[in-house]
Design a protein around this motif. Structure first.
Motif, PDB file in Angstrom:
ATOM      1  N   CYS A   1       4.018   7.958  -7.622  1.00 40.96           N
ATOM      2  CA  CYS A   1       4.128   7.489  -6.325  1.00 40.96           C
ATOM      3  C   CYS A   1       4.508   8.483  -5.253  1.00 40.96           C
ATOM      4  CB  CYS A   1       4.308   6.113  -5.992  1.00 40.96           C
ATOM      5  SG  CYS A   1       3.289   4.730  -7.052  1.00 40.96           S
ATOM      6  N   VAL A   2       3.871   8.690  -3.906  1.00 37.24           N
ATOM      7  CA  VAL A   2       4.802   9.371  -2.982  1.00 37.24           C
ATOM      8  C   VAL A   2       4.548   8.602  -1.887  1.00 37.24           C
ATOM      9  CG1 VAL A   2       4.743  11.468  -1.801  1.00 37.24           C
ATOM     10  CG2 VAL A   2       4.073  11.551  -4.063  1.00 37.24           C
ATOM     11  N   GLU A   3       5.648   8.313  -1.398  1.00 36.91           N
ATOM     12  CA  GLU A   3       5.794   7.487   0.049  1.00 36.91           C
ATOM     13  C   GLU A   3       6.432   8.648   1.067  1.00 36.91           C
ATOM     14  OE1 GLU A   3       5.542   4.103   2.562  1.00 36.91           O
ATOM     15  OE2 GLU A   3       4.818   4.791   0.620  1.00 36.91           O
ATOM     16  N   LEU A   4       5.747   8.521   2.201  1.00 35.94           N
ATOM     17  CA  LEU A   4       6.151   9.333   3.690  1.00 35.94           C
ATOM     18  C   LEU A   4       6.739   8.487   4.559  1.00 35.94           C
ATOM     19  CD1 LEU A   4       3.043  11.572   3.926  1.00 35.94           C
ATOM     20  CD2 LEU A   4       4.793  11.914   2.290  1.00 35.94           C
ATOM     21  N   LYS A   5       7.748   8.958   5.408  1.00 34.14           N
ATOM     22  CA  LYS A   5       8.134   8.343   6.453  1.00 34.14           C
ATOM     23  C   LYS A   5       8.908   9.487   7.400  1.00 34.14           C
ATOM     24  CE  LYS A   5       8.847   3.803   5.754  1.00 34.14           C
ATOM     25  NZ  LYS A   5       7.946   3.613   4.813  1.00 34.14           N
ATOM     26  N   ARG A   6       8.693   8.934   8.682  1.00 40.50           N
ATOM     27  CA  ARG A   6       9.339   9.726   9.644  1.00 40.50           C
ATOM     28  C   ARG A   6      10.852   9.372   9.820  1.00 40.50           C
ATOM     29  NH1 ARG A   6       6.445  13.018  13.455  1.00 40.50           N
ATOM     30  NH2 ARG A   6       8.100  12.378  15.226  1.00 40.50           N
ATOM     31  N   SER A   7      11.461  10.342  10.425  1.00 44.18           N
ATOM     32  CA  SER A   7      13.033   9.947  10.651  1.00 44.18           C
ATOM     33  C   SER A   7      13.385   8.979  11.547  1.00 44.18           C
ATOM     34  CB  SER A   7      13.861  11.253  11.081  1.00 44.18           C
ATOM     35  OG  SER A   7      13.338  11.856  12.185  1.00 44.18           O
TER      36      SER A   7
ATOM     37  N   THR B   1       1.131  -1.059   0.023  1.00 39.89           N
ATOM     38  CA  THR B   1       0.028  -0.037  -0.059  1.00 39.89           C
ATOM     39  C   THR B   1       0.914   1.170  -0.085  1.00 39.89           C
ATOM     40  OG1 THR B   1      -1.903  -1.141   1.332  1.00 39.89           O
ATOM     41  CG2 THR B   1      -2.089   1.198   1.227  1.00 39.89           C
ATOM     42  N   VAL B   2       0.852   2.056  -1.177  1.00 40.32           N
ATOM     43  CA  VAL B   2       1.529   3.306  -1.234  1.00 40.32           C
ATOM     44  C   VAL B   2       0.969   4.237  -0.561  1.00 40.32           C
ATOM     45  CG1 VAL B   2       0.789   3.754  -3.555  1.00 40.32           C
ATOM     46  CG2 VAL B   2       2.979   4.708  -2.734  1.00 40.32           C
ATOM     47  N   ASP B   3       1.560   5.178   0.230  1.00 34.80           N
ATOM     48  CA  ASP B   3       0.878   6.279   1.110  1.00 34.80           C
ATOM     49  C   ASP B   3      -0.010   7.247   0.037  1.00 34.80           C
ATOM     50  OD1 ASP B   3       1.843   5.779   3.182  1.00 34.80           O
ATOM     51  OD2 ASP B   3       3.814   6.768   3.228  1.00 34.80           O
ATOM     52  N   PHE B   4       0.433   7.606  -1.137  1.00 33.78           N
ATOM     53  CA  PHE B   4      -0.255   8.495  -2.017  1.00 33.78           C
ATOM     54  C   PHE B   4       0.052   8.204  -3.604  1.00 33.78           C
ATOM     55  CE2 PHE B   4      -0.002  10.995   1.991  1.00 33.78           C
ATOM     56  CZ  PHE B   4      -1.371  11.306   2.061  1.00 33.78           C
ATOM     57  N   LYS B   5      -0.805   8.248  -4.334  1.00 31.98           N
ATOM     58  CA  LYS B   5      -0.637   8.127  -5.708  1.00 31.98           C
ATOM     59  C   LYS B   5      -1.394   9.231  -6.292  1.00 31.98           C
ATOM     60  CE  LYS B   5      -2.766   4.914  -8.369  1.00 31.98           C
ATOM     61  NZ  LYS B   5      -3.223   3.582  -9.182  1.00 31.98           N
ATOM     62  N   PHE B   6      -0.595  10.049  -7.007  1.00 35.43           N
ATOM     63  CA  PHE B   6      -1.071  11.293  -7.889  1.00 35.43           C
ATOM     64  C   PHE B   6      -1.194  10.874  -9.226  1.00 35.43           C
ATOM     65  CE2 PHE B   6       0.649  12.862  -3.837  1.00 35.43           C
ATOM     66  CZ  PHE B   6      -0.027  14.087  -3.628  1.00 35.43           C
ATOM     67  N   SER B   7      -2.281  11.090  -9.835  1.00 32.04           N
ATOM     68  CA  SER B   7      -2.560  10.813 -11.341  1.00 32.04           C
ATOM     69  C   SER B   7      -3.329  11.724 -12.150  1.00 32.04           C
ATOM     70  CB  SER B   7      -3.102   9.300 -11.650  1.00 32.04           C
ATOM     71  OG  SER B   7      -4.384   9.278 -10.777  1.00 32.04           O
ATOM     72  N   GLN B   8      -3.041  11.681 -13.772  1.00 34.39           N
ATOM     73  CA  GLN B   8      -3.920  12.371 -14.356  1.00 34.39           C
ATOM     74  C   GLN B   8      -4.373  11.538 -15.509  1.00 34.39           C
ATOM     75  OE1 GLN B   8      -2.948  16.218 -16.046  1.00 34.39           O
ATOM     76  NE2 GLN B   8      -4.039  17.443 -14.700  1.00 34.39           N
TER      77      GLN B   8
ATOM     78  N   GLU C   1       3.200  -0.471 -10.485  1.00 36.66           N
ATOM     79  CA  GLU C   1       2.606   0.576 -11.110  1.00 36.66           C
ATOM     80  C   GLU C   1       3.070   0.379 -12.556  1.00 36.66           C
ATOM     81  OE1 GLU C   1      -0.507   2.556 -10.415  1.00 36.66           O
ATOM     82  OE2 GLU C   1      -0.429   0.772  -9.459  1.00 36.66           O
ATOM     83  N   LYS C   2       4.335  -0.027 -12.948  1.00 32.14           N
ATOM     84  CA  LYS C   2       4.684   0.022 -14.287  1.00 32.14           C
ATOM     85  C   LYS C   2       5.133   1.616 -14.523  1.00 32.14           C
ATOM     86  CE  LYS C   2       2.946  -4.084 -16.021  1.00 32.14           C
ATOM     87  NZ  LYS C   2       1.916  -4.655 -17.195  1.00 32.14           N
ATOM     88  N   ILE C   3       5.409   2.271 -13.506  1.00 28.23           N
ATOM     89  CA  ILE C   3       6.078   3.822 -13.904  1.00 28.23           C
ATOM     90  C   ILE C   3       7.484   3.805 -13.253  1.00 28.23           C
ATOM     91  CG2 ILE C   3       3.670   4.467 -13.840  1.00 28.23           C
ATOM     92  CD1 ILE C   3       3.979   5.366 -11.025  1.00 28.23           C
ATOM     93  N   ASP C   4       8.190   4.958 -13.709  1.00 30.36           N
ATOM     94  CA  ASP C   4       9.384   5.376 -12.778  1.00 30.36           C
ATOM     95  C   ASP C   4       9.654   6.568 -12.303  1.00 30.36           C
ATOM     96  OD1 ASP C   4       9.312   7.032 -14.995  1.00 30.36           O
ATOM     97  OD2 ASP C   4      10.954   6.332 -16.205  1.00 30.36           O
ATOM     98  N   LYS C   5       8.457   7.015 -11.876  1.00 30.83           N
ATOM     99  CA  LYS C   5       8.730   8.372 -11.060  1.00 30.83           C
ATOM    100  C   LYS C   5       7.760   8.369  -9.826  1.00 30.83           C
ATOM    101  CE  LYS C   5      10.091  10.898 -14.703  1.00 30.83           C
ATOM    102  NZ  LYS C   5      11.393  11.240 -14.748  1.00 30.83           N
ATOM    103  N   GLY C   6       8.700   8.337  -8.862  1.00 27.23           N
ATOM    104  CA  GLY C   6       8.195   8.188  -7.330  1.00 27.23           C
ATOM    105  C   GLY C   6       9.001   9.416  -6.610  1.00 27.23           C
ATOM    106  N   ILE C   7       8.290   9.806  -5.555  1.00 23.43           N
ATOM    107  CA  ILE C   7       8.808  11.079  -4.562  1.00 23.43           C
ATOM    108  C   ILE C   7       8.915  10.230  -3.229  1.00 23.43           C
ATOM    109  CG2 ILE C   7       8.895  13.020  -3.841  1.00 23.43           C
ATOM    110  CD1 ILE C   7       7.411  14.037  -6.306  1.00 23.43           C
ATOM    111  N   TYR C   8      10.018  10.215  -2.661  1.00 20.54           N
ATOM    112  CA  TYR C   8      10.314   9.893  -1.103  1.00 20.54           C
ATOM    113  C   TYR C   8      10.126  11.338  -0.048  1.00 20.54           C
ATOM    114  CZ  TYR C   8      11.928   6.864   2.578  1.00 20.54           C
ATOM    115  OH  TYR C   8      11.849   5.868   3.822  1.00 20.54           O
TER     116      TYR C   8
END
Length: 354
Positions: free
Chosen positions: A274-280, A260-267, A300-307
């Motif tokens: 995909c965006v995944e969040l973590k605490r230190s 389960t990814v934290d967030f998925k942004f799409s158009q 998701e067969k994509i190559d763009k994600g942000i951490y």
């Protein structure tokens, strides 16, 4: 100050016109100082090369002559000459010694300033419409675009400093898709259709804006001691609003097959990030980037994600390993625009620093 409805409408129309004019000026400024990287043979790029040459010629001449002097007890130092890339980044950030956003804001509000007998500003003859949410929709939208443009400009400046030029054209495309209607290219606000690269660039800008709210605007107080779920809710509240305006779908805790990814942004079906969040203080701060996020992207067969990692000053060894991973990569020429670190540790108020 009391306004009648007719006077207020007239002032708001003027304010909106000044904001939009400033947006066009700044758009042209950004395109001018990125032209050496995107269209190096253009007349505009040649003008920027010439400007850099003129701006540094005296200091270069000074250093040349200094090297030609015979040995002796001369107390003359070499001038520090900025590289061309530092020069471009500075041009995108500053108008002489003032940052460009403040300079543009001052110019917009100047016609509304009321001066006293001594020449000082007593008040601004129009309420603060920036982000109150209780304003004329056209003015609110214009201010939102104004802020967004300067955030994109800052993102471009950072890419230039890092000599990461590949994404700059996507940022420029994003600017014209957002603001082109002011130059007769679009019919309405927020009708942006982004491909995957443009969606990724847009998200980087918006998350950097969220980071600024955390670190500089006091939002860290709401995140400092809270669990990761709370961080996700605040992130969703901030990014959800602007995503709605730009026609971007934001899905929280989406199952992508491998987890389960934290967030998925799409158009649409072709633009996903995909965006995944973590605490230190997570024991998987490093694995969250090197394994978890990468697996989501494969699913998701994509190559763009942000951490995104938020540090409240209670980091564990895995977070320090992540910092070490980034530092080692940069020494080898790697760049990590997809990792955004936020400092939510307690800040000393400005009054107590005096």
């Amino acid at each position: 100050m009391i306004w009648n409805s007719l006077g207020m409408t007239g002032e708001l129309e003027k304010l909106k016109m000044y904001i939009e004019s400033s947006i066009i000026d700044e758009r042209n400024h950004i395109f001018k100082y990125t032209s050496p990287l995107t269209h190096p043979q253009s007349s505009q790029a040649k003008a920027v090369f010439l400007e850099y040459d003129r701006a540094t010629s005296n200091d270069r001449y000074h250093n040349y002559n200094l090297k030609s002097l015979p040995y002796g007890n001369f107390q003359v130092e070499e001038k520090d000459i900025p590289s061309f890339y530092v020069f471009l980044a500075k041009k995108l950030r500053y108008h002489f010694t003032q940052d460009r956003k403040s300079y543009a804001s001052d110019r917009i509000l100047n016609p509304f300033k009321v001066y006293g007998e001594e020449g000082s500003v007593e008040e601004i003859g129009i309420p603060d419409y920036e982000f109150s949410g209780e304003t004329d929709h056209g003015v609110f939208s214009s201010w939102l675009l104004f802020d967004h443009l300067f955030e994109v400009g800052e993102q471009i400046a950072r890419r230039i400093e890092a000599k990461n030029f590949i994404g700059i054209q996507s940022h420029l495309n994003l600017i014209d898709d957002n603001f082109g209607f002011l130059m007769g290219r679009k019919n309405s606000y927020f009708q942006l259709k982004m491909d995957e690269d443009e969606l990724y660039s847009w998200l980087l800008v918006e998350i950097e804006s969220f980071k600024h709210q955390v670190e500089e605007k006091g939002l860290w107080k709401s995140l400092n001691k809270e669990p990761e779920k709370h961080f996700q809710k605040v992130f969703a509240a901030v990014l959800g609003r602007v995503s709605e305006l730009f026609g971007v779908d934001m899905s929280a805790e989406t199952c992508v097959g491998s987890g389960t990814v934290d967030f998925k942004f799409s158009q649409g079906s072709n633009s996903k990030v995909c965006v995944e969040l973590k605490r230190s203080n997570s024991s998987k701060a490093l694995e969250g980037y090197t394994k978890q996020l990468q697996q989501y992207l494969m699913s998701e067969k994509i190559d763009k994600g942000i951490y995104v990692v938020i540090d409240s000053g209670d980091s564990k060894s895995s977070y320090r390993q992540l910092l070490h991973f980034i530092e080692n990569g940069k020494k080898q020429g790697e760049n990590y625009p997809d990792i955004i670190l936020m400092d939510a540790s307690p800040k000393i108020s400005a009054s107590k620093q005096i």
